[in-house]
Design a protein around this motif. Structure first.
Motif, PDB file in Angstrom:
ATOM      1  N   SER A   2       1.748  -8.498   6.705  1.00 51.87           N
ATOM      2  CA  SER A   2       2.409  -7.304   7.147  1.00 51.87           C
ATOM      3  C   SER A   2       3.753  -7.179   7.518  1.00 51.87           C
ATOM      4  CB  SER A   2       1.311  -6.714   8.185  1.00 51.87           C
ATOM      5  OG  SER A   2      -0.019  -6.548   7.904  1.00 51.87           O
ATOM      6  N   VAL A   3       4.441  -6.044   7.395  1.00 48.24           N
ATOM      7  CA  VAL A   3       5.728  -5.931   7.795  1.00 48.24           C
ATOM      8  C   VAL A   3       5.923  -5.205   9.121  1.00 48.24           C
ATOM      9  CG1 VAL A   3       8.113  -5.170   7.260  1.00 48.24           C
ATOM     10  CG2 VAL A   3       6.576  -5.679   5.629  1.00 48.24           C
ATOM     11  N   LYS A   4       6.295  -5.972  10.086  1.00 46.07           N
ATOM     12  CA  LYS A   4       6.248  -5.378  11.533  1.00 46.07           C
ATOM     13  C   LYS A   4       7.222  -4.156  11.706  1.00 46.07           C
ATOM     14  CE  LYS A   4       3.134  -8.078  13.438  1.00 46.07           C
ATOM     15  NZ  LYS A   4       1.734  -7.515  13.913  1.00 46.07           N
ATOM     16  N   PRO A   5       6.881  -3.220  12.495  1.00 43.60           N
ATOM     17  CA  PRO A   5       7.861  -2.380  12.998  1.00 43.60           C
ATOM     18  C   PRO A   5       8.879  -2.767  13.867  1.00 43.60           C
ATOM     19  CG  PRO A   5       5.703  -1.962  14.361  1.00 43.60           C
ATOM     20  CD  PRO A   5       5.485  -2.916  13.160  1.00 43.60           C
ATOM     21  N   VAL A  86       0.397  -2.172  13.847  1.00 43.05           N
ATOM     22  CA  VAL A  86       0.009  -0.679  13.706  1.00 43.05           C
ATOM     23  C   VAL A  86      -0.679  -0.517  12.386  1.00 43.05           C
ATOM     24  CG1 VAL A  86       1.384   1.487  13.121  1.00 43.05           C
ATOM     25  CG2 VAL A  86       2.514  -0.266  14.598  1.00 43.05           C
ATOM     26  N   HIS A  87      -1.897  -0.007  12.674  1.00 39.44           N
ATOM     27  CA  HIS A  87      -2.638   0.506  11.622  1.00 39.44           C
ATOM     28  C   HIS A  87      -2.532   1.956  11.100  1.00 39.44           C
ATOM     29  CE1 HIS A  87      -5.454  -3.134  12.848  1.00 39.44           C
ATOM     30  NE2 HIS A  87      -4.971  -2.730  14.070  1.00 39.44           N
ATOM     31  N   ALA A  88      -3.321   2.372  10.332  1.00 39.38           N
ATOM     32  CA  ALA A  88      -3.323   3.658  10.066  1.00 39.38           C
ATOM     33  C   ALA A  88      -3.636   4.546  11.343  1.00 39.38           C
ATOM     34  CB  ALA A  88      -4.384   3.923   8.787  1.00 39.38           C
ATOM     35  N   ALA A 155       0.732   1.647   7.435  1.00 39.04           N
ATOM     36  CA  ALA A 155       1.997   2.094   7.131  1.00 39.04           C
ATOM     37  C   ALA A 155       2.775   0.751   6.913  1.00 39.04           C
ATOM     38  CB  ALA A 155       2.786   2.902   8.098  1.00 39.04           C
ATOM     39  N   TYR A 156       2.328  -0.469   7.554  1.00 40.69           N
ATOM     40  CA  TYR A 156       3.332  -1.905   7.336  1.00 40.69           C
ATOM     41  C   TYR A 156       2.363  -2.941   6.302  1.00 40.69           C
ATOM     42  CZ  TYR A 156       5.851   0.696  11.063  1.00 40.69           C
ATOM     43  OH  TYR A 156       6.653   1.566  11.690  1.00 40.69           O
ATOM     44  N   ASP A 157       1.177  -2.473   6.151  1.00 43.86           N
ATOM     45  CA  ASP A 157       0.301  -3.291   5.178  1.00 43.86           C
ATOM     46  C   ASP A 157       0.616  -3.495   3.859  1.00 43.86           C
ATOM     47  OD1 ASP A 157      -1.327  -3.499   7.509  1.00 43.86           O
ATOM     48  OD2 ASP A 157      -2.685  -2.134   6.887  1.00 43.86           O
ATOM     49  N   ARG A 324       6.866   0.907   5.817  1.00 47.58           N
ATOM     50  CA  ARG A 324       7.511  -0.124   4.935  1.00 47.58           C
ATOM     51  C   ARG A 324       6.297  -0.971   4.270  1.00 47.58           C
ATOM     52  NH1 ARG A 324      12.360  -4.377   5.216  1.00 47.58           N
ATOM     53  NH2 ARG A 324      13.558  -2.451   4.452  1.00 47.58           N
ATOM     54  N   THR A 325       5.829  -0.797   3.105  1.00 41.56           N
ATOM     55  CA  THR A 325       4.781  -1.532   2.380  1.00 41.56           C
ATOM     56  C   THR A 325       5.494  -2.619   1.475  1.00 41.56           C
ATOM     57  OG1 THR A 325       4.282   0.613   1.044  1.00 41.56           O
ATOM     58  CG2 THR A 325       3.044   0.060   3.214  1.00 41.56           C
ATOM     59  N   ARG A 326       4.685  -3.670   1.142  1.00 42.63           N
ATOM     60  CA  ARG A 326       5.209  -4.459   0.023  1.00 42.63           C
ATOM     61  C   ARG A 326       4.021  -4.620  -1.070  1.00 42.63           C
ATOM     62  NH1 ARG A 326       4.576 -10.312  -0.699  1.00 42.63           N
ATOM     63  NH2 ARG A 326       3.849 -10.311   1.248  1.00 42.63           N
ATOM     64  N   CYS A 327       4.187  -4.457  -2.156  1.00 37.59           N
ATOM     65  CA  CYS A 327       3.287  -4.401  -3.209  1.00 37.59           C
ATOM     66  C   CYS A 327       3.133  -6.040  -3.642  1.00 37.59           C
ATOM     67  CB  CYS A 327       3.683  -4.075  -4.454  1.00 37.59           C
ATOM     68  SG  CYS A 327       3.964  -2.217  -4.444  1.00 37.59           S
ATOM     69  N   VAL A 328       1.641  -6.502  -3.845  1.00 37.70           N
ATOM     70  CA  VAL A 328       1.289  -7.823  -4.214  1.00 37.70           C
ATOM     71  C   VAL A 328       0.263  -7.549  -5.438  1.00 37.70           C
ATOM     72  CG1 VAL A 328       1.803  -8.855  -1.919  1.00 37.70           C
ATOM     73  CG2 VAL A 328      -0.595  -7.866  -2.265  1.00 37.70           C
ATOM     74  N   THR A 329       0.519  -8.320  -6.238  1.00 42.63           N
ATOM     75  CA  THR A 329      -0.717  -8.299  -7.196  1.00 42.63           C
ATOM     76  C   THR A 329      -2.091  -8.858  -6.808  1.00 42.63           C
ATOM     77  OG1 THR A 329       1.080  -8.367  -9.136  1.00 42.63           O
ATOM     78  CG2 THR A 329      -1.167  -8.896  -9.626  1.00 42.63           C
ATOM     79  N   GLU A 330      -3.124  -8.279  -7.469  1.00 40.92           N
ATOM     80  CA  GLU A 330      -4.479  -8.745  -6.930  1.00 40.92           C
ATOM     81  C   GLU A 330      -4.698 -10.039  -7.429  1.00 40.92           C
ATOM     82  OE1 GLU A 330      -8.837  -6.834  -7.004  1.00 40.92           O
ATOM     83  OE2 GLU A 330      -7.599  -6.780  -8.728  1.00 40.92           O
TER      84      GLU A 330
END
Length: 333
Positions: A2-5, A86-88, A155-157, A324-330
């Motif tokens: 996760s990206v930290k705020p 931070v969660h939803a 929001a950061y997951d 900020r969210t980062r995409c990762v492939t399953e």
């Protein structure tokens, strides 16, 4: 990962926002966050009567004034936001999604989703889409469908791109959060039922939007929009009283630092009040429910560039903060 705020001043508009946070190895809890990135645990502050943000929203009329007092009480113990995950901000019971609600966005998609064999010039197809939008506005009939709460993530997951998703796309949206039950409310009354606003990125796999095997059935929203984590939400809920005009907010999404979406909610065909009112004519909207209001122009289909492993999306809306969210492939099983 996760990206930290980051701690910063003026995280959002107004004196406070609601969040769902957790300490390392601890349970999630409802929190009041101030613009200077300080956190007040609302469990003891509210006497332990509202263990979740949805619980707070269920008692919004009585709790909101207390939150305003708590936000201004500097004697209360606060902790830095950087100490928490931070969660939803809320776990909704229902998610209402508005489609085709930004004029330029719909025109762009109409051109991008050219039917097989349609060889008409782009200008002609754009003119056709503009005519359709004008007719929809005149008929005053928003398009609302249902999403799944299980698609909501923080929001950061990280956003996991399913192996089957061939054309995953971003869709930054303003989301209204319901604070008072709404059923068959008028447009004039609709915003009285909105407790606040937050940011949603309503991801869509463009390859599965339409059922090619059964075109008469139409759209397949289950498969195209509801994979786990396909709706990054938050990071906070900003009270409606702190948002001067939801019809005049700037939505900006950057992909790996490059601006892709940059539009005002003024381009909406139907404003927040109209969408909320329309959804309530059929369904009963409940506290904590989300009403997504559509996405503006600048999606991946327009740019010819869809999401892939390692992409980072930075999304912001005026006064509501940023995610900020980062995409990762399953990982294949």
């Amino acid at each position: 990962m996760s990206v930290k705020p980051e701690a910063a001043s003026a995280l959002f508009a107004g004196p406070f926002a609601l969040a769902t946070l957790s300490a390392p190895e601890g349970p999630a809890f409802p929190a009041l966050v101030t613009p200077d990135a300080q956190v007040l645990d609302l469990r003891p502050a509210l006497g332990g009567t509202v263990p979740t943000v949805r619980g707070i929203l269920e008692a919004w009329d009585s709790v909101a004034p207390r939150l305003a007092v708590l936000a201004g009480d500097r004697s209360l113990v606060r902790r830095p936001l950087t100490e928490f995950r931070v969660h939803a901000p809320v776990e909704p019971l229902q998610v209402f999604q508005s489609g085709a609600n930004y004029r330029q966005h719909v025109i762009d998609l109409h051109v991008a989703h050219r039917a097989p064999g349609d060889e008409r010039p782009e200008a002609q197809r754009r003119a056709e889409a503009a005519e359709i939008m004008d007719r929809r506005a005149a008929e005053d009939l928003p398009y609302v469908f249902i999403g799944l709460p299980s698609a909501v993530t923080g929001a950061y997951d990280d956003v996991v791109l399913p192996a089957w998703a061939e054309k995953p796309d971003w869709e930054l949206e303003l989301a209204a959060v319901i604070g008072r039950p709404a059923h068959r409310v008028s447009v004039a009354q609709a915003l009285e039922h909105v407790a606040g606003y937050t940011i949603a990125n309503d991801l869509t796999d463009r390859a599965t939007v339409f059922r090619r095997d059964m075109p008469q059935i139409g759209t397949d929203w289950l498969r195209s929009k509801n994979a786990p984590g396909f709706t990054p939400l938050g990071p906070w809920i900003v009270p409606a009283s702190s948002v001067a005009d939801p019809g005049d907010l700037r939505l900006t999404l950057k992909l790996n630092g490059e601006t892709m979406q940059d539009e005002s909610t003024r381009d909406m065909i139907f404003g927040v009040a109209r969408v909320v009112s329309h959804a309530s004519q059929t369904a009963r909207l409940l506290p904590g429910d989300l009403v997504l209001t559509g996405s503006p122009a600048g999606n991946g289909m327009h740019w010819g560039r869809l999401l892939r492993d390692g992409d980072v999306m930075d999304a912001s809306i005026t006064g509501l903060g940023a995610q900020r969210t980062r995409c990762v492939t399953e990982v294949s099983r």
